[in-house]
Structure formats: C-alpha cells, structure tokens
Design a protein around this motif. Structure first.
Motif, mmCIF file in Angstrom:
data_model
loop_
_atom_site.group_PDB
_atom_site.id
_atom_site.type_symbol
_atom_site.label_atom_id
_atom_site.label_comp_id
_atom_site.label_asym_id
_atom_site.label_seq_id
_atom_site.Cartn_x
_atom_site.Cartn_y
_atom_site.Cartn_z
ATOM 1 N N THR A 109 -2.064 -32.511 -35.755
ATOM 2 C CA THR A 109 -1.325 -33.826 -34.805
ATOM 3 C C THR A 109 -2.597 -33.306 -33.361
ATOM 4 O O THR A 109 -2.254 -34.339 -32.020
ATOM 5 N N ALA A 127 -1.168 -34.006 -43.144
ATOM 6 C CA ALA A 127 0.145 -34.919 -41.874
ATOM 7 C C ALA A 127 1.545 -34.782 -42.710
ATOM 8 O O ALA A 127 1.511 -35.516 -43.854
ATOM 9 N N THR A 136 6.263 -38.826 -37.609
ATOM 10 C CA THR A 136 5.185 -38.345 -36.900
ATOM 11 C C THR A 136 5.585 -37.637 -35.500
ATOM 12 O O THR A 136 6.899 -37.916 -35.294
ATOM 13 N N ALA A 140 1.660 -39.289 -32.714
ATOM 14 C CA ALA A 140 0.600 -39.541 -33.715
ATOM 15 C C ALA A 140 0.844 -40.525 -34.468
ATOM 16 O O ALA A 140 0.054 -41.297 -35.253
ATOM 17 N N SER A 143 -2.156 -41.865 -31.484
ATOM 18 C CA SER A 143 -3.120 -41.207 -32.225
ATOM 19 C C SER A 143 -4.222 -40.618 -32.891
ATOM 20 O O SER A 143 -5.516 -41.197 -31.728
ATOM 21 N N LEU A 144 -3.779 -40.705 -33.781
ATOM 22 C CA LEU A 144 -4.588 -40.778 -35.018
ATOM 23 C C LEU A 144 -5.222 -42.574 -35.252
ATOM 24 O O LEU A 144 -6.099 -42.518 -35.581
ATOM 25 N N ALA A 153 -5.478 -43.545 -40.677
ATOM 26 C CA ALA A 153 -4.609 -42.533 -39.756
ATOM 27 C C ALA A 153 -3.364 -43.469 -41.012
ATOM 28 O O ALA A 153 -2.441 -42.293 -41.562
#
Length: 248
Positions: A109, A127, A136, A140, A143-144, A153
């Motif tokens: 992350t 993850a 998360t 994340a 952002s992912l 993601a």
C-alpha cells in the motif's frame, strides 16, 4: 540514525531508508514505524531532496508485525502506523520505492504514495487485510483503484492473492523492473537525478501532482482508521490472527 531494525543513510541530497530486520521479513515494529516517520519528518532540516525506501533480505516489508498488533502506541495520535502515514502524506520531496522482494500489507500500500517504484524480479505483493479480519490501510481503498483500475484493486483486496512483479508493472503499480543486483544503484541514480533538479521547481511540481488526490486519500485514511478500530480485536480478527500464528 542507526538501529538494528532500520538504517538511514544520506548522500548527495538523497536519503536511503533501509528496513533491516530480515529475520522477520522486515515486519514493521513500533521502532521501525517511528524511525521511518522521523526520517521523513527531518528531510527539510537535513537538506534532503529525495527519499528511497528499500528492505534487506528476501522482503521489502511484510507490513505490520502482527505480534505487536495490539500495542497501545498504535493508538497514539502520531504513533505507530498513523504517525508514519501522516509523515508520508506530508513529506515535501519525491519518494522512490526500491522493492527488493516480498511486499505485504504496507509494503504493497506504500507504492501508490511513491513517485517512482522500481521492482526486482523477486518482488511480489499481497494485501492480506480481509483475510485477517480487518480492512484496508494507507488509503488503499482509494489509492490502489486509482493506479490499478477499480476491478483489479478490488480483486487483490478481496482475495489476498499474490501479485507478481510482472503483474504489478502491467497493472500500473510500478515504473520498471530491474535486475536484482542493479535495483539499489538504479534507484539511487534516479533519486540523485531528482535531487539535482532546481529544488523549488521540483518541490512545487511534486506538490501540484499530489494535490489532486490529497484530500480524497486523506478522507480514505480517516475512514479506514475508524473501520480498522471497529474491526481490530473483533472475534473475526482474533480468530484470523490466531489461525495465522497456528499456521506460521
């Protein structure tokens, strides 16, 4: 700063932060969260123009040391993981990840926050949050999806499946893959190239690039902290962590 769990070395305006706890796959202890936070917070006073993260041994970092999951210092306003994420979100210079091996949890992350990520062919990502009965971290949840596409993601967040270096590159998580023996020298060369740019122009540009995501990622971080507090220590989480320790 020297500790037996991380080293911080400065050269030509570049700060190399190395996690050096290879026997634990660089699992992040409180000392490592705090040492990394302090190394980011002091870039201005030390004249640092670019930061590089790397790990020693087989792992970049496998994230939170689960044996310290319940340490009360994580609850402090600027302690543990939260303190480091505050520093990551505020650091005024570019960050480069030199991912030398396994990258689990925070090792995964952290990448969207970095301007450049270079991977060794041995790098692989996971993850594990949902499988551990939590959710998360490090924004994340947002952002992912921003770097990888929402469906990719979501797949990796919900399944906890490993992602290879090649997949990470193809999915927009990284800049390039370089041979393992050249990973650090290539990363430091890029960092020195950034550090040699006119500093005000460099910082202003980095700030503007980050500005568009800043509020959304900060909101995601805050929501994740709330949900993490609700899920951590639940029956589901305790059962998952117990079963993790039984297996390992």
């Amino acid at each position: 700063l020297m500790s037996n769990q991380l080293t911080v070395q400065d050269n030509n305006g570049v700060r190399l932060i190395s996690w050096t706890r290879p026997e634990a796959l660089n699992a992040m202890s409180i000392d490592m969260w705090h040492g990394t936070r302090d190394a980011l917070d002091s870039v201005d006073e030390d004249g640092i123009r670019c930061v590089v993260f790397t790990g020693s041994g087989r792992a970049f970092t496998v994230g939170q040391d689960l044996s310290e999951f319940a340490d009360p210092r994580h609850g402090e306003a600027d302690g543990g993981f939260r303190g480091l994420m505050r520093a990551v979100s505020q650091v005024p210079v570019p960050m480069i990840a030199a991912v030398n091996g396994m990258a689990v949890g925070f090792g995964f992350t952290l990448l969207p926050w970095c301007e450049v990520s270079l991977l060794s062919p041995d790098a692989r990502f996971k993850a594990p949050f949902v499988g551990l009965g939590v959710t998360t971290e490090a924004a994340a949840s947002v952002s992912l999806a921003t770097v990888m596409t929402p469906q990719l993601a979501t797949w990796h967040l919900l399944t906890g499946e490993w992602l290879s270096a090649d997949q990470a590159l193809a999915h927009g998580l990284a800049t390039q893959i370089v041979p393992a023996e050249e990973l650090l020298s290539t990363s430091l060369a890029i960092a020195e190239r950034f550090a040699a740019q006119p500093p005000n122009a460099m910082r202003t540009t980095v700030r503007l690039i980050r500005e568009g995501r800043r509020q959304g990622w900060q909101d995601a971080l805050n929501k994740e902290y709330e949900e993490m507090a609700r899920l951590a220590g639940s029956e589901e989480n305790i059962a998952a962590i117990s079963s993790f320790f039984d297996r390992s």
